[in-house]
Design an enzyme around this catalytic site. Structure first.
Site, PDB file in Angstrom:
ATOM      1  N   LYS A 166       0.779  -0.998  -0.089  1.00 46.84           N
ATOM      2  CA  LYS A 166      -0.033   0.032  -0.060  1.00 46.84           C
ATOM      3  C   LYS A 166       0.791   1.365   0.150  1.00 46.84           C
ATOM      4  CE  LYS A 166      -3.844  -2.474   2.301  1.00 46.84           C
ATOM      5  NZ  LYS A 166      -3.988  -2.812   3.765  1.00 46.84           N
ATOM      6  N   GLN A 181      -4.466  -1.905  10.019  1.00 54.06           N
ATOM      7  CA  GLN A 181      -4.402  -2.875   9.487  1.00 54.06           C
ATOM      8  C   GLN A 181      -4.694  -4.043  10.084  1.00 54.06           C
ATOM      9  OE1 GLN A 181      -3.139  -3.626   6.243  1.00 54.06           O
ATOM     10  NE2 GLN A 181      -3.594  -5.736   6.606  1.00 54.06           N
ATOM     11  N   ASP A 193     -11.128   2.546   4.595  1.00 54.69           N
ATOM     12  CA  ASP A 193     -11.392   0.950   4.372  1.00 54.69           C
ATOM     13  C   ASP A 193     -12.746   0.501   4.571  1.00 54.69           C
ATOM     14  OD1 ASP A 193      -9.808  -1.139   3.642  1.00 54.69           O
ATOM     15  OD2 ASP A 193      -8.673  -1.530   5.726  1.00 54.69           O
TER      16      ASP A 193
END
Length: 312
Positions: A116, A162, A185
């Site tokens: 990313k 994450q 996200d």
């Protein structure tokens, strides 16, 4: 599927978050592979294949049965890079900022985060200087404090925590703390709730499942009316992937650890999204001719010949 109204001015924080999301929902394309099984015979099958491959860039030219995720990702990243350049010109030099919060040292999570950050750098999105890495022993309160700090940072337009995090941390509490305007996200309860409801549009959609949909759509795979099986029911991929397929009018089944007949369900599927975290769980003989398969999983396998001691 847009994360903000088209009328949002390019200088607004939400517009910059939208640009991050436009990159993120598809960046997983480079990590995922997809394949159409050996085509079925007959006139009907030939017509279907002809419809599926109208754009050469959507498939691997050396293997026309393979969805070319790298080519699709390349197109999207170039589109995003040009979008960042236009945004920078329109705002006097401002660029989108994505902060990635990593807790612990899971190999797969580290790989995802590296990917990313690299993609951000190539697209002109600032990430490295904004991101946070905490040890696995970090307390829940320490993680929450970092999220609150990033919420207040005007340079940060998107926050990505994450997952999964270490077991002693309440993921729901951490994700709920992210400002919904920065939840690129798509894991905030309000975004997931809207994704699950008809007639509602979430601000953001979980990126890896949305990347699966990009692979299917940009490869000409018809979704409406098809039987789709999602292997795995995680909050990160499985459940939102099933919801996105349902939104595209597929008939969706989910295979999980308590499913008694996974092979039977997968054999009937027109579309298979494998996201269970087990290498080679779906067998080739389970896939019916003409089916589209997206392999989401990236599994770390110990390999002493590699510099890191494992291969993906």
């Amino acid at each position: 599927r847009r994360s903000a109204p088209a009328a949002a001015p390019p200088s607004s924080p939400r517009a910059r978050a939208t640009l991050i999301r436009a990159w993120m929902i598809r960046t997983a394309s480079r990590e995922m592979g997809g394949r159409h099984a050996k085509p079925a015979k007959g006139a009907r099958a030939r017509r279907a294949r002809s419809k599926a491959y109208t754009a050469p860039c959507h498939v691997d030219p050396e293997d026309p049965a393979k969805i070319d995720g790298k080519a699709i990702a390349g197109d999207v990243r170039e589109e995003t890079r040009l979008g960042v350049e236009k945004l920078k010109a329109a705002t006097g030099g401002k660029v989108p900022g994505l902060a990635v919060v990593l807790v612990g040292g899971r190999k797969d999570s580290q790989s995802y985060v590296r990917s990313k950050k690299k993609a951000c750098l190539e697209a002109g999105i600032e990430s490295e200087s904004l991101s946070v890495t905490l040890p696995a022993e970090a307390t829940e309160e320490e993680v929450l404090a970092e999220v609150k700090r990033l919420n207040a940072d005007e340079r940060v337009h998107g926050i990505l925590v994450q997952l999964p995090m270490p077991g002693h941390i309440n993921e729901e509490r951490v994700l709920s703390e992210i400002s919904i305007d920065k939840d690129v996200d798509g894991f905030h309860p309000l975004n997931i709730g809207k994704l699950a409801m008809r007639g509602r549009e979430p601000l953001f959609v979980p990126c890896t499942p949305a990347g699966c949909m990009e692979l299917l759509e940009r490869s000409g795979v018809e979704v409406a009316g098809k039987k789709a099986v999602v292997v795995g029911r995680s909050n990160i991929v499985g459940m939102p992937a099933a919801l996105l397929l349902l939104r595209r009018n597929a008939t969706v089944s989910i295979v999980h650890s308590r499913t008694p007949n996974p092979e039977e369900l997968i054999r009937e599927a027109d579309i298979v999204v494998a996201a269970c975290g087990i290498a080679e769980y779906v067998k080739g003989e389970w896939i019916k001719p003409g089916a589209a398969v997206i392999d989401v999983g990236i599994n770390a396998v110990d390999d002493a010949t590699k510099k890191r001691g494992y291969r993906l």
